[in-house]
Design a protein around this motif. Sequence first.
Motif, PDB file in Angstrom:
ATOM      1  N   TYR A 196      10.192   4.256   5.372  1.00  0.00           N
ATOM      2  CA  TYR A 196       9.334   3.422   6.199  1.00  0.00           C
ATOM      3  C   TYR A 196      10.167   2.408   6.973  1.00  0.00           C
ATOM      4  CZ  TYR A 196       5.284   0.487   7.358  1.00  0.00           C
ATOM      5  OH  TYR A 196       4.299  -0.205   8.007  1.00  0.00           O
ATOM      6  N   LEU A 216       0.827  -1.201   0.000  1.00  0.00           N
ATOM      7  CA  LEU A 216       0.000   0.000   0.000  1.00  0.00           C
ATOM      8  C   LEU A 216       0.868   1.261   0.000  1.00  0.00           C
ATOM      9  CD1 LEU A 216      -3.034  -0.305   0.073  1.00  0.00           C
ATOM     10  CD2 LEU A 216      -2.998   0.392   2.449  1.00  0.00           C
ATOM     11  N   GLN A 217       1.999   1.182   0.708  1.00  0.00           N
ATOM     12  CA  GLN A 217       2.908   2.318   0.752  1.00  0.00           C
ATOM     13  C   GLN A 217       3.521   2.565  -0.625  1.00  0.00           C
ATOM     14  OE1 GLN A 217       3.969   4.467   3.316  1.00  0.00           O
ATOM     15  NE2 GLN A 217       2.105   3.712   4.257  1.00  0.00           N
ATOM     16  N   GLU A 251       2.261   1.650  -3.457  1.00  0.00           N
ATOM     17  CA  GLU A 251       1.224   2.112  -4.377  1.00  0.00           C
ATOM     18  C   GLU A 251       0.942   3.594  -4.189  1.00  0.00           C
ATOM     19  OE1 GLU A 251      -2.117  -0.420  -3.866  1.00  0.00           O
ATOM     20  OE2 GLU A 251      -1.306  -1.941  -5.207  1.00  0.00           O
ATOM     21  N   ALA A 252       0.996   4.039  -2.913  1.00  0.00           N
ATOM     22  CA  ALA A 252       0.763   5.459  -2.657  1.00  0.00           C
ATOM     23  C   ALA A 252       1.756   6.294  -3.442  1.00  0.00           C
ATOM     24  CB  ALA A 252       0.884   5.750  -1.163  1.00  0.00           C
ATOM     25  N   ALA A 253       3.002   5.862  -3.449  1.00  0.00           N
ATOM     26  CA  ALA A 253       4.032   6.621  -4.149  1.00  0.00           C
ATOM     27  C   ALA A 253       3.893   6.474  -5.667  1.00  0.00           C
ATOM     28  CB  ALA A 253       5.411   6.173  -3.693  1.00  0.00           C
ATOM     29  N   TYR A 254       3.669   5.240  -6.121  1.00  0.00           N
ATOM     30  CA  TYR A 254       3.488   5.041  -7.555  1.00  0.00           C
ATOM     31  C   TYR A 254       2.312   5.864  -8.065  1.00  0.00           C
ATOM     32  CZ  TYR A 254       6.782   1.225  -8.374  1.00  0.00           C
ATOM     33  OH  TYR A 254       7.918   0.484  -8.536  1.00  0.00           O
ATOM     34  N   GLY A 255       1.254   5.932  -7.254  1.00  0.00           N
ATOM     35  CA  GLY A 255       0.053   6.667  -7.643  1.00  0.00           C
ATOM     36  C   GLY A 255       0.320   8.154  -7.848  1.00  0.00           C
ATOM     37  N   LEU A 256       1.373   8.649  -7.228  1.00  0.00           N
ATOM     38  CA  LEU A 256       1.725  10.061  -7.414  1.00  0.00           C
ATOM     39  C   LEU A 256       2.636  10.252  -8.618  1.00  0.00           C
ATOM     40  CD1 LEU A 256       2.428  11.007  -3.714  1.00  0.00           C
ATOM     41  CD2 LEU A 256       0.608  11.927  -5.124  1.00  0.00           C
ATOM     42  N   GLY A 257       2.924   9.154  -9.287  1.00  0.00           N
ATOM     43  CA  GLY A 257       3.784   9.259 -10.464  1.00  0.00           C
ATOM     44  C   GLY A 257       5.251   9.159 -10.138  1.00  0.00           C
ATOM     45  N   ALA A 258       5.563   8.549  -8.990  1.00  0.00           N
ATOM     46  CA  ALA A 258       6.967   8.418  -8.619  1.00  0.00           C
ATOM     47  C   ALA A 258       7.654   7.368  -9.485  1.00  0.00           C
ATOM     48  CB  ALA A 258       7.082   8.025  -7.150  1.00  0.00           C
ATOM     49  N   THR A 259       8.931   7.599  -9.767  1.00  0.00           N
ATOM     50  CA  THR A 259       9.710   6.583 -10.459  1.00  0.00           C
ATOM     51  C   THR A 259      10.114   5.516  -9.441  1.00  0.00           C
ATOM     52  OG1 THR A 259      11.758   7.720  -9.962  1.00  0.00           O
ATOM     53  CG2 THR A 259      10.672   8.304 -12.019  1.00  0.00           C
ATOM     54  N   ILE A 305      10.930   7.406  -0.956  1.00  0.00           N
ATOM     55  CA  ILE A 305       9.913   8.008  -0.098  1.00  0.00           C
ATOM     56  C   ILE A 305       9.002   6.984   0.565  1.00  0.00           C
ATOM     57  CG2 ILE A 305       9.945  10.191  -1.356  1.00  0.00           C
ATOM     58  CD1 ILE A 305       7.291   9.461  -2.571  1.00  0.00           C
ATOM     59  N   ALA A 306       8.794   5.853  -0.085  1.00  0.00           N
ATOM     60  CA  ALA A 306       7.837   4.905   0.495  1.00  0.00           C
ATOM     61  C   ALA A 306       8.521   3.743   1.201  1.00  0.00           C
ATOM     62  CB  ALA A 306       6.902   4.369  -0.584  1.00  0.00           C
ATOM     63  N   GLU A 335      12.254   6.841  -6.766  1.00  0.00           N
ATOM     64  CA  GLU A 335      11.526   7.722  -5.851  1.00  0.00           C
ATOM     65  C   GLU A 335      10.626   6.911  -4.916  1.00  0.00           C
ATOM     66  OE1 GLU A 335      11.306  11.649  -8.747  1.00  0.00           O
ATOM     67  OE2 GLU A 335       9.770  10.114  -8.887  1.00  0.00           O
TER      68      GLU A 335
END
Lengths: 324, 279
Positions: free
Chosen positions: A226, A203-204, A206-214, A221-222, A217
């Motif tokens: 964590y 889920l973490q 996905e949260a980052a991927y959902g923001l368009g992170a490479t 960040i995720a 990234e």
Amino acid sequence: MITATASIPESAQERMVAPSRFGDVIFRWLTLVMAFSVLVLVILVGWQLWRNSSLAIHKFGFHFLNTSKWDPVAEEFGALPFIYGTLISSLIALVIAVPLSIATAVFLTELAPMWIRQPLVSLIEMLAAIPSVILGLWGVFVMVPFLRLAVFPWLKKTLGFLPLFTGPIYGVSMLAGGIIVAIMILPIITSVSREILRSVPDLQREAAYGLGATRWEVTRIAVLSYAKNGLFGAVVLGLGRALGETMAVTMVIGNTPQIVASLFAPGYTLASVIANEFTEATTDVYLSALFEVGLVLFGVTIAVNLIAQLLVKTFVNTSAGAVQ
Amino acid sequence: MKNVMEHESTISADTAALHAMTDAEQSPAIAFEVNDLSVWYGQKQTIFNTTIDIPAQSVTAIIGPSGCGKSTFLRCLNRMHELVPTARHEGSIRLFGEDLYAPKIDPCVVRRRIGMVFQKSNPFPTMSIAENVIVGLRLNGVRDRAYLDERMEKALRMAALWDEVKNDLNRPGISLSGGQQQRLCIARAVAVEPEIILMDEPCSALDPIATAKVEELIYELKKQYTIVIVTHNMQQAGRCSDYTAFFYLGRLIEFAKTEKIFTNPSQKQTEDYITGRFG
Ligand SMILES: Nc1ncnc2c1ncn2[C@@H]1O[C@H](COP(=O)(O)OP(=O)(O)OP(=O)(O)O)[C@@H](O)[C@H]1O
Ligand SMILES: [Mg+2]
């Protein structure tokens, strides 16, 4: 009131009877005893070391820790070079192994294609299974000559302005010891880090991927933020191993009790001196001094672990990983 | 044409305006054109030959029984399904005419244009409330502190969270309640000002009050964004969507204005599902 009680169906009344807590009680005591037995074992080992080294402790007092002379013939014993050697070789090992291990773990959990992951993991586990003495032999006959002929001269040429990389090159050295320890702690740090990264919820990510992170990234960040507490734990575990590593280090570090800045110079560690000199310790004081070296190693290991745990508590955001 | 659309849908956001347009032989602007989409996980096909046009500047609800492929379909819209290594698809998806799966298109860019809110709130636990909101902007390379603060406030206001958190923006994001966390995630998604927002059961873990807040929010967001929302809650679909798509066993059974789906569905299966006869 009375009618209310009477109206409770029989099955519900049965359910209201407290279930037997017998299993619970046994389980609690059993785990308590197990936990305490570990503690007792540690205390017993410490106490034994203390008792066996009492002769040296009385004779040399605090000087044992802050003098550098190690002369069995004159019965003068100072353990400072060994403490220095243990700490420095472990530090070198961490500097080399931590980035490598964590990078490997990140690669294995986040980046590597599926089919390659399991073979790589097996390979790393195999590295952990190599007996220390074999690694030491490899160190003596392959690594040390290579370091002496290729790596060290190059280091001296490029980084020679630092006192760390000056002086004569023998091959066997503090740096060689550090490198071999790095190789030995690499698998443990990698596999613990890998488990920790794998425990980061998808889920973490996905949260980052959902923001368009490479991918990088997302990892930053995720995943890494964590997992940072856990990764710190993995490093501490590796450090514990590094401090006590004996056989392979003994074979490549040069076994010379001295404190010099150059990493090309031979050194000596607490564990190595015990292993090397135990059979020769003919006098009571000598033997007792070696026991005290063991006591110091024991103390250093525990102190390092405690400091590390304190560091986690104070500096690393403790809410990390506390989600749900 | 798009401007006219915006104009009209702001004056009367209900379906009457759209009716008028259809009557005038004008179809509403299309955000997603999904053409003959099929999706597999490994050998197992989960979406079958789905063709659907999702209108812009409106809320489209996706309903259907559990396991019918709603999440899978939604994730195809922003290429999130590609994160599952075994996933594979056929067919095309266009966003405002542009093929999302064209070889030269970077999936990261697609996901920047199409924000997503997940079923379970997932703020970043090591980040503060403020950082959670601006993390997407930071990823886009925005460094200007004042501008970041401005966008953060705007996003939090949009997510109806500003008043509750404005005094402790530096608290960890996960110190909020479940409903607040979900609105934080919505703020995080809108902060980057995506063109589309996808929501996968955003209210399923929330109590009725928090749900009402999120629904209100969806209604507000509709003015600027195209929203696609997966929901298990019929009332919710009825309350806050303009269009509804009903999926069953991986197939799109019916897609129409919400009003029509709920009052006069043309398919028997839709009717059965909506009236609670199965699913
Ligand atoms: N990562 C995955 N790997 C393999 N199969 C999957 C994966 N995700 C979903 N599926 C399968 O795809 C089908 C559709 O799943 P999906 O999650 O899209 O359903 P859904 O309609 O969102 O259900 P729900 O309402 O329960 O969320 C299911 O049969 C599921 O088993
Ligand atoms: Mg789903």
